[in-house]
Design a protein around this motif. Structure first.
Motif, PDB file in Angstrom:
ATOM      1  N   LEU A 175      40.699  42.783  42.551  1.00 55.85           N
ATOM      2  CA  LEU A 175      40.421  41.830  41.475  1.00 55.85           C
ATOM      3  C   LEU A 175      40.813  42.377  40.108  1.00 55.85           C
ATOM      4  CD1 LEU A 175      37.051  40.267  42.700  1.00 55.85           C
ATOM      5  CD2 LEU A 175      39.193  39.055  42.301  1.00 55.85           C
ATOM      6  N   ASN A 176      40.985  43.700  40.029  1.00 55.23           N
ATOM      7  CA  ASN A 176      41.356  44.311  38.751  1.00 55.23           C
ATOM      8  C   ASN A 176      42.725  44.977  38.783  1.00 55.23           C
ATOM      9  OD1 ASN A 176      38.908  43.849  37.142  1.00 55.23           O
ATOM     10  ND2 ASN A 176      37.964  44.980  38.816  1.00 55.23           N
ATOM     11  N   THR A 177      43.539  44.616  39.790  1.00 58.73           N
ATOM     12  CA  THR A 177      44.831  45.269  39.931  1.00 58.73           C
ATOM     13  C   THR A 177      45.949  44.224  39.929  1.00 58.73           C
ATOM     14  OG1 THR A 177      43.757  46.934  41.300  1.00 58.73           O
ATOM     15  CG2 THR A 177      46.146  46.871  41.394  1.00 58.73           C
ATOM     16  N   ALA A 178      46.871  44.356  38.982  1.00 56.12           N
ATOM     17  CA  ALA A 178      47.963  43.380  38.878  1.00 56.12           C
ATOM     18  C   ALA A 178      48.851  43.399  40.124  1.00 56.12           C
ATOM     19  CB  ALA A 178      48.791  43.672  37.627  1.00 56.12           C
ATOM     20  N   GLU A 179      49.000  44.587  40.723  1.00 60.19           N
ATOM     21  CA  GLU A 179      49.868  44.717  41.911  1.00 60.19           C
ATOM     22  C   GLU A 179      49.344  43.933  43.118  1.00 60.19           C
ATOM     23  OE1 GLU A 179      52.248  48.382  43.461  1.00 60.19           O
ATOM     24  OE2 GLU A 179      50.562  49.097  42.274  1.00 60.19           O
ATOM     25  N   ALA A 180      48.066  43.554  43.058  1.00 59.29           N
ATOM     26  CA  ALA A 180      47.466  42.832  44.192  1.00 59.29           C
ATOM     27  C   ALA A 180      47.687  41.321  44.103  1.00 59.29           C
ATOM     28  CB  ALA A 180      45.970  43.130  44.264  1.00 59.29           C
ATOM     29  N   VAL A 181      48.297  40.889  43.007  1.00 53.54           N
ATOM     30  CA  VAL A 181      48.480  39.446  42.811  1.00 53.54           C
ATOM     31  C   VAL A 181      49.521  38.884  43.780  1.00 53.54           C
ATOM     32  CG1 VAL A 181      49.349  37.708  41.181  1.00 53.54           C
ATOM     33  CG2 VAL A 181      47.718  39.425  40.429  1.00 53.54           C
ATOM     34  N   ASN A 182      49.162  37.737  44.352  1.00 53.97           N
ATOM     35  CA  ASN A 182      50.016  36.997  45.293  1.00 53.97           C
ATOM     36  C   ASN A 182      50.455  37.845  46.495  1.00 53.97           C
ATOM     37  OD1 ASN A 182      49.592  34.936  43.560  1.00 53.97           O
ATOM     38  ND2 ASN A 182      51.665  34.838  42.759  1.00 53.97           N
ATOM     39  N   GLN A 183      49.495  38.596  46.996  1.00 54.67           N
ATOM     40  CA  GLN A 183      49.721  39.419  48.186  1.00 54.67           C
ATOM     41  C   GLN A 183      48.812  38.948  49.312  1.00 54.67           C
ATOM     42  OE1 GLN A 183      51.671  42.208  48.594  1.00 54.67           O
ATOM     43  NE2 GLN A 183      51.845  43.255  46.637  1.00 54.67           N
ATOM     44  N   ALA A 184      49.324  39.044  50.541  1.00 50.52           N
ATOM     45  CA  ALA A 184      48.479  38.866  51.727  1.00 50.52           C
ATOM     46  C   ALA A 184      48.433  40.233  52.405  1.00 50.52           C
ATOM     47  CB  ALA A 184      49.054  37.814  52.645  1.00 50.52           C
ATOM     48  N   THR A 205      44.807  36.859  46.153  1.00 51.54           N
ATOM     49  CA  THR A 205      44.932  37.991  47.071  1.00 51.54           C
ATOM     50  C   THR A 205      44.254  37.577  48.379  1.00 51.54           C
ATOM     51  OG1 THR A 205      44.694  39.511  45.206  1.00 51.54           O
ATOM     52  CG2 THR A 205      44.555  40.461  47.412  1.00 51.54           C
ATOM     53  N   ILE A 206      45.004  37.668  49.470  1.00 51.88           N
ATOM     54  CA  ILE A 206      44.442  37.323  50.780  1.00 51.88           C
ATOM     55  C   ILE A 206      44.202  38.618  51.552  1.00 51.88           C
ATOM     56  CG2 ILE A 206      44.999  36.232  53.008  1.00 51.88           C
ATOM     57  CD1 ILE A 206      46.484  34.052  51.365  1.00 51.88           C
ATOM     58  N   PHE A 207      43.035  38.709  52.182  1.00 57.00           N
ATOM     59  CA  PHE A 207      42.686  39.892  52.979  1.00 57.00           C
ATOM     60  C   PHE A 207      42.717  39.522  54.452  1.00 57.00           C
ATOM     61  CE2 PHE A 207      41.009  40.573  48.818  1.00 57.00           C
ATOM     62  CZ  PHE A 207      41.307  41.904  48.573  1.00 57.00           C
ATOM     63  N   ARG A 208      43.781  39.970  55.131  1.00 52.90           N
ATOM     64  CA  ARG A 208      43.846  39.748  56.586  1.00 52.90           C
ATOM     65  C   ARG A 208      43.187  40.951  57.248  1.00 52.90           C
ATOM     66  NH1 ARG A 208      50.050  37.812  56.310  1.00 52.90           N
ATOM     67  NH2 ARG A 208      49.691  35.632  55.725  1.00 52.90           N
ATOM     68  N   ALA A 209      41.871  40.850  57.360  1.00 54.19           N
ATOM     69  CA  ALA A 209      41.084  41.992  57.846  1.00 54.19           C
ATOM     70  C   ALA A 209      40.884  41.881  59.351  1.00 54.19           C
ATOM     71  CB  ALA A 209      39.733  42.016  57.136  1.00 54.19           C
ATOM     72  N   THR A 210      40.857  43.032  59.986  1.00 54.61           N
ATOM     73  CA  THR A 210      40.627  43.057  61.437  1.00 54.61           C
ATOM     74  C   THR A 210      39.132  42.938  61.747  1.00 54.61           C
ATOM     75  OG1 THR A 210      41.211  44.207  63.467  1.00 54.61           O
ATOM     76  CG2 THR A 210      40.417  45.591  61.643  1.00 54.61           C
TER      77      THR A 210
END
Ligand SMILES: NC(=O)c1ccc[n+]([C@@H]2O[C@H](COP(=O)([O-])OP(=O)(O)OC[C@H]3O[C@@H](n4cnc5c(N)ncnc54)[C@H](OP(=O)(O)O)[C@@H]3O)[C@@H](O)[C@H]2O)c1
Length: 290
Positions: free
Chosen positions: A189-198, A143-148
């Motif tokens: 880290l505990n969410t399947a929907e967050a896998v391989n997302q930016a 999971t990538i976090f493109r945070a401002t």
């Protein structure tokens, strides 16, 4: 890999690593921190965090730190110009390779908003793009976090009794509170929907740097005055003095004025819960207690 295996945080002592550690810790997760200095990490992190002394440029210490972990969170920052590649890019590549070898189940990484559409000729952009590419092409679920821009970064503008802006910084940013981001990392880290997302992560309201700093000064630091330096002057000064840290700051501010936010916040807000801390309220929490 089980739920009770530790999560390794690389850059746990950092300004944006510590809130993630705190959030994971408060959720009862087992945490291991990799730091170049055990004593520094002990002083800065909550008790009960396992500390491994090591350096991402040393493959052996990386392997030791990752052993038995289920996940790794990466919070790395170059502090000199040459470290954009040697720390942010080569470091992430080394972590990814070691994580693959160790069978790590999840990897998360703090990138920056707007990176995907910004000019790779800017070194800070190039570093984040190459680091993201290394992660995306690996076999480790990420999971990538493109945070401002973070509200916490406003503290870094302070020099003595002044808050100093370098260069014209006309772009508005949706300033983000680190605690909101940390909550999102913990949930991801505990969410399947967050896998391989930016994910694009933005705070609730836009402000230019000047507007954000004005609010910060008015509410939290009325002892400060706001001042600005032309970018060309700061660059010249950093060259003349030969100070690596000044050159680094000049490189960053040059990039900030050229990287607008981009991307869609909807997936992150839906899956992880939208950041809702307003700059005004964050500043009020920083107000000196009399
Ligand atoms: N500030 C913002 O508004 C903003 C916005 C979006 C994205 N970001 C990104 O956020 C990231 C993190 O920023 P930060 O403010 O948390 O940085 P920071 O406070 O400087 O922390 C950086 C961390 O990197 C670790 N580190 C550096 N070199 C290392 C090495 N060779 N081996 C192991 N660990 C190493 C340090 O750990 P030890 O010293 O303990 O070894 C430290 O904890 C940066 O990439 C930045 O671009 C920031």
């Amino acid at each position: 890999v089980t739920e009770s295996d530790p999560i390794l945080v690389i850059g746990a002592t950092g300004m944006l690593g510590r809130p993630v550690v705190t959030s994971l810790y408060n959720q009862g997760k087992a945490i291991r921190a990799l730091s170049r200095s055990r004593s520094d990490a002990t002083a800065r992190l909550p008790q009960g965090i396992e500390i491994v002394e090591g350096d991402i440029r040393d493959p052996h210490s990386l392997a030791v730190a990752l052993k038995g972990c289920r996940a790794v969170h990466i919070n790395l920052r170059a502090t000199r110009r040459d470290e954009f590649i040697s720390v942010e890019v080569d470091g992430v590549r080394a972590i990814v390779a070691a994580a693959e070898k160790a069978g790590i189940a999840r990897l998360s990484y703090l990138s920056a908003a707007g990176i995907e559409s910004a000019d790779p000729k800017l070194l800070p952009v190039q570093a984040k793009q190459l680091a993201e590419a290394a992660i995306m092409s690996s076999s480790v679920p990420y999971t990538i976090f493109r945070a401002t821009h973070f509200m916490e970064s406003l503290d870094l503008f302070v020099r003595g009794k002044k808050a100093v802006i370098i260069g014209q910084q006309p772009i508005p940013f949706h300033y983000l509170a680190a605690k909101d981001y940390a909550r999102m990392v913990t949930r991801a880290l505990n969410t399947a929907e967050a896998v391989n997302q930016a994910f694009t992560i933005l705070g609730p309201e836009p402000f230019t740097m000047r507007e954000a700093l004005k609010k910060y000064i008015t509410i939290a630091r009325p002892d400060l005055s706001l001042t600005s330096l032309p970018l060309w002057f700061f660059k010249l000064l950093s060259r003349l003095t030969g100070k690596a840290d000044m050159l680094h700051v000049a490189t960053l501010f040059d990039a900030f004025r050229q990287i607008p936010e981009a991307g869609n916040t909807e997936p992150a807000n839906r899956i992880l819960g939208a950041p809702d801390t307003r700059l005004e309220d964050w500043c009020k929490e920083r107000r000196p207690r009399i």
